[in-house]
Scaffold this motif. Sequence first.
Motif, mmCIF file in Angstrom:
data_model
loop_
_atom_site.group_PDB
_atom_site.id
_atom_site.type_symbol
_atom_site.label_atom_id
_atom_site.label_comp_id
_atom_site.label_asym_id
_atom_site.label_seq_id
_atom_site.Cartn_x
_atom_site.Cartn_y
_atom_site.Cartn_z
ATOM 1 N N GLY A 81 0.680 -1.112 -0.045
ATOM 2 C CA GLY A 81 -0.017 -0.067 0.081
ATOM 3 C C GLY A 81 0.953 1.185 -0.107
ATOM 4 N N ASN A 82 1.905 1.052 0.830
ATOM 5 C CA ASN A 82 3.059 2.457 0.725
ATOM 6 C C ASN A 82 3.574 2.603 -0.535
ATOM 7 O OD1 ASN A 82 2.316 2.766 3.455
ATOM 8 N ND2 ASN A 82 4.181 1.600 4.142
ATOM 9 N N ALA A 83 3.671 1.488 -1.096
ATOM 10 C CA ALA A 83 4.228 1.601 -2.653
ATOM 11 C C ALA A 83 3.301 2.051 -3.608
ATOM 12 C CB ALA A 83 4.945 0.147 -2.993
ATOM 13 N N ALA A 84 2.080 1.575 -3.513
ATOM 14 C CA ALA A 84 1.070 2.300 -4.340
ATOM 15 C C ALA A 84 0.985 3.818 -4.189
ATOM 16 C CB ALA A 84 -0.200 1.459 -4.227
ATOM 17 N N LYS A 85 1.001 4.086 -3.015
ATOM 18 C CA LYS A 85 0.936 5.464 -2.521
ATOM 19 C C LYS A 85 1.870 6.338 -3.037
ATOM 20 C CE LYS A 85 -0.829 6.384 1.440
ATOM 21 N NZ LYS A 85 -1.145 6.217 2.970
ATOM 22 N N ASP A 86 3.312 5.731 -3.214
ATOM 23 C CA ASP A 86 4.437 6.352 -3.652
ATOM 24 C C ASP A 86 4.088 6.652 -5.065
ATOM 25 O OD1 ASP A 86 5.407 6.608 -1.012
ATOM 26 O OD2 ASP A 86 6.563 4.714 -1.277
ATOM 27 N N ASN A 87 3.708 5.653 -5.769
ATOM 28 C CA ASN A 87 3.496 5.941 -7.072
ATOM 29 C C ASN A 87 2.059 6.530 -7.567
ATOM 30 O OD1 ASN A 87 5.781 4.304 -7.858
ATOM 31 N ND2 ASN A 87 4.702 2.625 -7.723
ATOM 32 N N LYS A 88 1.349 7.174 -6.643
ATOM 33 C CA LYS A 88 0.370 7.805 -6.759
ATOM 34 C C LYS A 88 -0.877 7.025 -7.355
ATOM 35 C CE LYS A 88 2.824 11.983 -7.431
ATOM 36 N NZ LYS A 88 3.797 12.831 -8.350
ATOM 37 N N LYS A 89 -0.912 5.614 -6.759
ATOM 38 C CA LYS A 89 -2.202 5.039 -7.170
ATOM 39 C C LYS A 89 -2.758 4.486 -6.111
ATOM 40 C CE LYS A 89 -0.252 4.192 -11.313
ATOM 41 N NZ LYS A 89 -0.792 4.992 -12.498
ATOM 42 N N SER A 90 -3.966 4.204 -6.340
ATOM 43 C CA SER A 90 -4.955 3.788 -5.103
ATOM 44 C C SER A 90 -5.302 2.280 -5.043
ATOM 45 C CB SER A 90 -6.513 4.757 -5.315
ATOM 46 O OG SER A 90 -7.152 4.317 -6.293
ATOM 47 N N ARG A 91 -4.635 1.647 -5.901
ATOM 48 C CA ARG A 91 -5.058 0.119 -5.925
ATOM 49 C C ARG A 91 -3.695 -0.450 -6.094
ATOM 50 N NH1 ARG A 91 -9.146 -0.922 -10.668
ATOM 51 N NH2 ARG A 91 -10.386 0.057 -9.325
ATOM 52 N N ILE A 92 -3.469 -1.584 -5.554
ATOM 53 C CA ILE A 92 -2.307 -2.460 -5.300
ATOM 54 C C ILE A 92 -2.336 -3.204 -6.470
ATOM 55 C CG2 ILE A 92 -1.098 -4.236 -3.943
ATOM 56 C CD1 ILE A 92 -2.287 -2.613 -1.508
ATOM 57 N N ILE A 93 -1.066 -3.343 -7.336
ATOM 58 C CA ILE A 93 -0.963 -4.019 -8.346
ATOM 59 C C ILE A 93 0.166 -5.209 -8.201
ATOM 60 C CG2 ILE A 93 -2.223 -2.496 -10.086
ATOM 61 C CD1 ILE A 93 0.716 -1.738 -10.868
ATOM 62 N N PRO A 94 0.425 -6.114 -8.883
ATOM 63 C CA PRO A 94 1.561 -6.983 -8.608
ATOM 64 C C PRO A 94 2.792 -6.272 -8.828
ATOM 65 C CG PRO A 94 -0.047 -8.112 -10.350
ATOM 66 C CD PRO A 94 -0.380 -6.818 -9.678
ATOM 67 N N ARG A 95 2.926 -5.034 -9.353
ATOM 68 C CA ARG A 95 4.508 -4.243 -9.477
ATOM 69 C C ARG A 95 4.657 -3.728 -7.899
ATOM 70 N NH1 ARG A 95 9.136 -3.340 -11.210
ATOM 71 N NH2 ARG A 95 9.826 -1.170 -11.028
ATOM 72 N N HIS A 96 3.519 -3.236 -7.221
ATOM 73 C CA HIS A 96 3.640 -3.005 -5.780
ATOM 74 C C HIS A 96 3.989 -3.948 -5.079
ATOM 75 C CE1 HIS A 96 0.642 0.377 -7.613
ATOM 76 N NE2 HIS A 96 1.739 0.746 -7.699
ATOM 77 N N LEU A 97 3.460 -5.037 -5.008
ATOM 78 C CA LEU A 97 3.860 -6.118 -4.247
ATOM 79 C C LEU A 97 5.137 -6.555 -4.458
ATOM 80 C CD1 LEU A 97 0.859 -8.490 -4.847
ATOM 81 C CD2 LEU A 97 1.275 -7.589 -2.736
ATOM 82 N N LEU A 98 6.041 -6.622 -5.575
ATOM 83 C CA LEU A 98 6.979 -6.834 -5.842
ATOM 84 C C LEU A 98 8.181 -5.746 -5.232
ATOM 85 C CD1 LEU A 98 9.044 -8.532 -8.268
ATOM 86 C CD2 LEU A 98 9.631 -6.222 -8.679
ATOM 87 N N LEU A 99 7.499 -4.707 -5.545
ATOM 88 C CA LEU A 99 8.427 -3.430 -4.879
ATOM 89 C C LEU A 99 8.567 -3.674 -3.367
ATOM 90 C CD1 LEU A 99 7.232 -0.604 -6.972
ATOM 91 C CD2 LEU A 99 9.836 -1.874 -7.214
ATOM 92 N N ALA A 100 7.410 -4.001 -2.579
ATOM 93 C CA ALA A 100 7.480 -4.227 -1.398
ATOM 94 C C ALA A 100 8.376 -5.045 -0.674
ATOM 95 C CB ALA A 100 5.916 -4.496 -0.812
ATOM 96 N N ILE A 101 8.106 -6.309 -1.555
ATOM 97 C CA ILE A 101 8.869 -7.451 -0.940
ATOM 98 C C ILE A 101 10.562 -7.358 -1.280
ATOM 99 C CG2 ILE A 101 9.509 -9.965 -1.704
ATOM 100 C CD1 ILE A 101 6.493 -10.249 -2.344
ATOM 101 N N ARG A 102 10.711 -6.776 -2.475
ATOM 102 C CA ARG A 102 12.129 -6.648 -2.847
ATOM 103 C C ARG A 102 12.821 -5.617 -2.022
ATOM 104 N NH1 ARG A 102 11.750 -11.410 -4.050
ATOM 105 N NH2 ARG A 102 11.130 -11.921 -6.082
#
Length: 165
Positions: A81-102
Amino acid sequence: MDATSTATGGKVKKGAARRKAGGPRKKSVTKSVKAGLQFPVGRIGRYLKKGRYAQRVGTGAPVYLAAVLEYLAAELLELAGNAAKDNKKSRIIPRHLLLAIRNDEELGKLLAGVTIAHGGVLPKIHSVLLPKKTVEKEAKSPKKAAKSPKKATKSPKKALMRASI
């Protein structure tokens, strides 16, 4: 004993037979509610038993496993959710999950061998591929400007030619 038990010759019936007689039914409380969890403790216990991971499964094992899974899910969703907020998005996508994990050290270690579909890669440019810093050039250029124009030649052959003349 009761009249019902002596008439049938057995024990007093419980459950549905008693409710028909007019007894109030208690509301069932799930194991998840008892444990204060969102994840399904009963379902995880059933999976542990059906999966044949061990001959016997204790009552605390599914509760503990559900708590651990719930914690991991909450941690991952918070970081994504933090990664999605950084990318100015309101929805979590697989890219945000990857960024959060890595970007998280512990989650990255736990999920090191995992590939996330449509996750992409971490943005990183190797330092060798980056252009050289211009600070070094700016520091050297004032020294060259201070020298006389005759001595500030670029090639050594031209410097020898001027020295011999």
